[in-house]
Write a protein that holds these residues in place. Structure first.
Motif, PDB file in Angstrom:
ATOM      1  N   MET A   1       0.756  -0.755  -0.041  1.00  0.00           N
ATOM      2  CA  MET A   1       0.362   0.511  -0.108  1.00  0.00           C
ATOM      3  C   MET A   1       0.479   1.320   0.051  1.00  0.00           C
ATOM      4  O   MET A   1       1.553   1.202   0.404  1.00  0.00           O
ATOM      5  N   PRO A   2       0.356   2.251  -1.126  1.00  0.00           N
ATOM      6  CA  PRO A   2       1.479   3.694  -1.064  1.00  0.00           C
ATOM      7  C   PRO A   2       1.613   4.457   0.531  1.00  0.00           C
ATOM      8  O   PRO A   2       0.414   4.213   1.181  1.00  0.00           O
ATOM      9  N   THR A   3       2.032   5.261   0.440  1.00  0.00           N
ATOM     10  CA  THR A   3       3.093   5.650   2.125  1.00  0.00           C
ATOM     11  C   THR A   3       2.273   7.331   1.386  1.00  0.00           C
ATOM     12  O   THR A   3       3.128   7.802   0.298  1.00  0.00           O
ATOM     13  N   TYR A   4       1.328   8.170   1.745  1.00  0.00           N
ATOM     14  CA  TYR A   4       1.130   9.710   1.429  1.00  0.00           C
ATOM     15  C   TYR A   4       1.337  10.370   2.247  1.00  0.00           C
ATOM     16  O   TYR A   4       1.649  10.137   3.945  1.00  0.00           O
ATOM     17  N   THR A   5       2.027  11.656   2.424  1.00  0.00           N
ATOM     18  CA  THR A   5       2.658  12.572   2.984  1.00  0.00           C
ATOM     19  C   THR A   5       1.183  13.665   3.091  1.00  0.00           C
ATOM     20  O   THR A   5       0.820  14.423   2.157  1.00  0.00           O
ATOM     21  N   TYR A   6       1.069  14.380   3.815  1.00  0.00           N
ATOM     22  CA  TYR A   6      -0.094  15.343   4.330  1.00  0.00           C
ATOM     23  C   TYR A   6       0.353  16.492   5.312  1.00  0.00           C
ATOM     24  O   TYR A   6       1.282  15.807   5.908  1.00  0.00           O
ATOM     25  N   ALA A   7      -0.130  17.762   5.048  1.00  0.00           N
ATOM     26  CA  ALA A   7       0.402  18.882   5.342  1.00  0.00           C
ATOM     27  C   ALA A   7      -0.805  19.417   6.067  1.00  0.00           C
ATOM     28  O   ALA A   7      -1.603  19.835   5.467  1.00  0.00           O
ATOM     29  N   CYS A   8      -0.612  19.879   7.311  1.00  0.00           N
ATOM     30  CA  CYS A   8      -1.956  21.008   7.969  1.00  0.00           C
ATOM     31  C   CYS A   8      -2.140  22.548   7.150  1.00  0.00           C
ATOM     32  O   CYS A   8      -1.085  23.033   7.065  1.00  0.00           O
ATOM     33  N   ARG A   9      -3.202  23.447   6.878  1.00  0.00           N
ATOM     34  CA  ARG A   9      -2.781  24.377   6.012  1.00  0.00           C
ATOM     35  C   ARG A   9      -2.995  25.676   7.001  1.00  0.00           C
ATOM     36  O   ARG A   9      -2.720  26.456   6.540  1.00  0.00           O
ATOM     37  N   GLU A  10      -3.343  24.667   8.781  1.00  0.00           N
ATOM     38  CA  GLU A  10      -3.559  25.921   9.728  1.00  0.00           C
ATOM     39  C   GLU A  10      -2.111  25.573  10.611  1.00  0.00           C
ATOM     40  O   GLU A  10      -1.033  26.489  10.738  1.00  0.00           O
ATOM     41  N   CYS A  11      -1.008  24.756  11.035  1.00  0.00           N
ATOM     42  CA  CYS A  11      -0.605  24.409  12.015  1.00  0.00           C
ATOM     43  C   CYS A  11       0.884  24.365  11.257  1.00  0.00           C
ATOM     44  O   CYS A  11       2.306  23.558  11.888  1.00  0.00           O
ATOM     45  N   ALA A  12       0.927  23.626   9.709  1.00  0.00           N
ATOM     46  CA  ALA A  12       1.729  23.462   9.265  1.00  0.00           C
ATOM     47  C   ALA A  12       2.068  21.637  10.186  1.00  0.00           C
ATOM     48  O   ALA A  12       3.351  21.844   9.014  1.00  0.00           O
ATOM     49  N   HIS A  13       1.584  21.241  10.522  1.00  0.00           N
ATOM     50  CA  HIS A  13       2.569  19.679  11.396  1.00  0.00           C
ATOM     51  C   HIS A  13       1.941  18.806   9.791  1.00  0.00           C
ATOM     52  O   HIS A  13       1.464  18.845   9.051  1.00  0.00           O
ATOM     53  N   ARG A  14       3.013  17.901   9.179  1.00  0.00           N
ATOM     54  CA  ARG A  14       3.368  17.465   8.243  1.00  0.00           C
ATOM     55  C   ARG A  14       3.485  15.462   8.791  1.00  0.00           C
ATOM     56  O   ARG A  14       4.005  15.478   9.839  1.00  0.00           O
ATOM     57  N   PHE A  15       2.245  15.254   7.594  1.00  0.00           N
ATOM     58  CA  PHE A  15       3.159  13.384   8.224  1.00  0.00           C
ATOM     59  C   PHE A  15       2.824  12.304   7.518  1.00  0.00           C
ATOM     60  O   PHE A  15       1.563  13.108   6.531  1.00  0.00           O
ATOM     61  N   ASP A  16       3.222  11.175   7.696  1.00  0.00           N
ATOM     62  CA  ASP A  16       3.509  10.682   6.526  1.00  0.00           C
ATOM     63  C   ASP A  16       2.196   9.265   7.383  1.00  0.00           C
ATOM     64  O   ASP A  16       1.952   8.788   8.103  1.00  0.00           O
ATOM     65  N   THR A  17       1.478   8.509   5.974  1.00  0.00           N
ATOM     66  CA  THR A  17       0.229   7.432   6.323  1.00  0.00           C
ATOM     67  C   THR A  17       0.371   6.804   5.890  1.00  0.00           C
ATOM     68  O   THR A  17       0.121   6.757   4.309  1.00  0.00           O
ATOM     69  N   VAL A  18      -0.295   4.875   5.867  1.00  0.00           N
ATOM     70  CA  VAL A  18       0.102   4.103   4.978  1.00  0.00           C
ATOM     71  C   VAL A  18      -2.207   4.436   4.899  1.00  0.00           C
ATOM     72  O   VAL A  18      -2.414   4.256   5.719  1.00  0.00           O
ATOM     73  N   GLN A  19      -2.140   4.552   3.342  1.00  0.00           N
ATOM     74  CA  GLN A  19      -3.088   4.117   3.137  1.00  0.00           C
ATOM     75  C   GLN A  19      -3.222   3.302   1.940  1.00  0.00           C
ATOM     76  O   GLN A  19      -2.224   3.028   0.116  1.00  0.00           O
ATOM     77  N   SER A  20      -4.781   2.976   1.092  1.00  0.00           N
ATOM     78  CA  SER A  20      -5.169   1.845  -0.058  1.00  0.00           C
ATOM     79  C   SER A  20      -5.901   3.585  -1.144  1.00  0.00           C
ATOM     80  O   SER A  20      -6.063   4.911  -0.392  1.00  0.00           O
ATOM     81  N   ILE A  21      -5.087   3.041  -2.223  1.00  0.00           N
ATOM     82  CA  ILE A  21      -5.424   3.676  -3.660  1.00  0.00           C
ATOM     83  C   ILE A  21      -7.298   3.650  -3.609  1.00  0.00           C
ATOM     84  O   ILE A  21      -7.615   4.665  -3.469  1.00  0.00           O
ATOM     85  N   HIS A  22      -7.705   3.628  -2.268  1.00  0.00           N
ATOM     86  CA  HIS A  22      -9.101   3.783  -2.421  1.00  0.00           C
ATOM     87  C   HIS A  22      -9.941   3.750  -0.967  1.00  0.00           C
ATOM     88  O   HIS A  22     -11.326   4.581  -1.746  1.00  0.00           O
TER      89      HIS A  22
END
Length: 67
Positions: A1-22
């Motif tokens: 499963m792919p790993t996606y990176t997310y960033a918060c628009r307000e506090c700039a917190h960044r993290f990675d999470t493993v999610q299915s493409i679905h």
């Protein structure tokens, strides 16, 4: 499963999470509850071998290579 990176628009917190493409994209920051955005990075692609250049498919390139 792919790993996606997310960033918060307000506090700039960044993290990675493993999610299915679905799976639906995450929307809420786990730190502050703000809106998230998915971060896309550069993808490195390397083309090796013949056939990737414009002059590889031309007749003149074949003649000069055999000479």
């Amino acid at each position: 499963m792919p790993t996606y990176t997310y960033a918060c628009r307000e506090c700039a917190h960044r993290f990675d999470t493993v999610q299915s493409i679905h799976d639906a994209a995450l929307e809420t920051c786990p730190e502050c509850g703000g809106a998230l955005r998915r971060v896309f990075g550069n993808v490195g692609v390397t083309f090796k071998g013949s056939g990737f250049y414009r002059n590889d498919s031309r007749e003149g390139a074949k003649k000069s290579a055999s000479a």
